[in-house]
Design an enzyme around this catalytic site. Structure first.
Site, PDB file in Angstrom:
ATOM      1  NE  ARG A  33       0.958 -43.543  48.458  1.00 21.40           N
ATOM      2  CZ  ARG A  33       0.728 -42.231  47.976  1.00 21.40           C
ATOM      3  NH1 ARG A  33      -0.053 -41.961  47.157  1.00 21.40           N
ATOM      4  NH2 ARG A  33       1.254 -41.302  48.583  1.00 21.40           N
ATOM      5  CG  HIS A  64       1.881 -39.168  53.713  1.00 23.88           C
ATOM      6  ND1 HIS A  64       2.625 -39.929  52.958  1.00 23.88           N
ATOM      7  CD2 HIS A  64       1.111 -38.445  52.494  1.00 23.88           C
ATOM      8  CE1 HIS A  64       2.728 -39.445  51.682  1.00 23.88           C
ATOM      9  NE2 HIS A  64       1.721 -38.869  51.502  1.00 23.88           N
ATOM     10  CD  GLN A  72       3.073 -34.203  51.754  1.00 22.46           C
ATOM     11  OE1 GLN A  72       2.865 -35.134  50.778  1.00 22.46           O
ATOM     12  NE2 GLN A  72       3.526 -33.024  51.486  1.00 22.46           N
ATOM     13  CG  ASP A 130      -4.795 -34.313  52.996  1.00 16.99           C
ATOM     14  OD1 ASP A 130      -4.792 -34.337  51.841  1.00 16.99           O
ATOM     15  OD2 ASP A 130      -4.675 -35.440  53.470  1.00 16.99           O
ATOM     16  CB  CYS A 153      -0.071 -33.207  51.372  1.00 16.13           C
ATOM     17  SG  CYS A 153      -1.733 -33.911  51.353  1.00 16.13           S
ATOM     18  NE  ARG A 161       6.603 -36.550  49.948  1.00 14.19           N
ATOM     19  CZ  ARG A 161       5.776 -37.389  49.493  1.00 14.19           C
ATOM     20  NH1 ARG A 161       4.743 -36.779  49.249  1.00 14.19           N
ATOM     21  NH2 ARG A 161       5.834 -38.691  49.709  1.00 14.19           N
TER      22      ARG A 161
END
Ligand code: CP
Ligand code: NVA
Length: 302
Positions: free
Chosen positions: A101, A128, A131, A220, A260, A288
């Site tokens: 990340r 991402h 996700q 988001d 998310c 996830r």
């Protein structure tokens, strides 16, 4: 040759669908207790905070019999200026896969170029993809289909939005993005995705128009990690894009609400909506785990 997962487009539509199907199988308990990653070490190198990504990878790696090694760059020689190339080459001698990340997506590409182990993007400034695997699984689980659905993404054209665009292109769901002027998703990702899409990917300004026909509404945060300095000026421009009961009153009664997470409650989404009957945000978070286990099986065991 190693296979990386830096963007949704690193998978074909068949591969993406197979990962979702496998994740659903894993969630149903199939192959529980089998340990295909036994003896394998997977690194997790995180330059930004994380709750879902970090813990779901750590738990998933353990469930698959592997060993997760969390690395804080500040505690590594990376934090003292060792190059990404040297770090990538060194870690490739110890690890069987790595999740990173980071801030700029270019760093991921650089790491990928110099490593010999599969690299998974745990979030960058423009993508991402992990996700979106879970998002697609959640929609598919509930609606039993994905092709042809109408998804509205309302808010900032950020990393999550960019990955959703690529998923729309690969899986042929229609995506309408409602965002303020100047906060559109990445132009190159949009153009490339539209060029290959069998569905519509539309950008408009009016959140009600986007929500009106949607099977699912997604939002988001307005201010992503690393953008904190833009916070005050940005939030003012997004006020009309809040997902609240008034906005959803123009949607289908059974519209799915996705986020998310982490959510900034009271900003991009209200408490009554995120905690309400249409919200699937904790299913997204749960999924996830399964999508990433399926992804690791594909990339690390291949
Ligand atoms: N959605 C997501 O990636 O959450 P974390 O930042 O907690 O990992
Ligand atoms: N767009 C958000 C997603 C967090 C999971 C960010 O990058 O901070």
């Amino acid at each position: 040759m190693k296979k990386d997962f830096l963007t949704v487009f690193d998978l074909s539509s068949e591969e993406l669908f197979a990962v979702i199907e496998r994740a659903i199988e894993l969630k149903s308990g199939k192959d529980a207790g089998s340990c295909p990653l036994i003896g394998k070490n997977i690194g997790l190198l995180f330059e930004k905070p994380s709750t879902r990504t970090r813990i779901s990878f750590e738990a998933g790696i353990y469930q698959l019999g592997g060993n997760a090694i969390f690395m804080n760059p500040a505690d590594m020689q990376l934090g003292r200026g060792e190059t990404i190339a040297d770090t990538a080459k060194t870690l490739s001698r110890y690890l069987d896969g790595i999740v990173i990340r980071t801030f700029t997506h270019a760093k991921l590409n650089q790491f990928a170029d110099h490593s010999t182990i599969p690299l998974i993007n745990g979030l960058s400034d423009i993508h991402h993809p992990c996700q979106v695997l879970a998002d697609v699984m959640t929609i598919y689980e509930k609606k039993k289909t994905i092709r042809g659905l109408k998804i509205a993404y309302i808010g900032d054209g950020n990393n999550v939005c960019n990955s959703l665009i690529e998923a729309a292109s690969l899986l042929a769901f229609n995506l309408t993005i409602a965002c303020p002027e100047g906060f559109e998703p990445d132009a190159a990702i949009l153009e490339n995705s539209r060029a290959q899409a069998q569905s519509e990917i539309i950008i408009l300004r009016d959140p009600r128009e986007a929500a009106g026909m949607a099977d699912a509404v997604y939002t988001d945060v307005w201010v992503s990690m690393g953008q904190e300095q833009e916070s005050d000026t940005k939030k003012d421009k997004f006020k009309a894009y809040q997902i609240n009961s008034k906005l959803l009153s123009c949607s289908r009664k059974d519209v799915m609400v996705l986020h998310c997470m982490p959510a900034h409650r009271g900003e991009e989404i209200t408490d009554d909506v995120i905690d309400g009957p249409n919200s699937v945000v904790f299913d997204q978070a749960e999924n996830r785990l399964y999508t990433q286990k399926a992804l690791m099986e594909k990339l690390i065991l291949k």
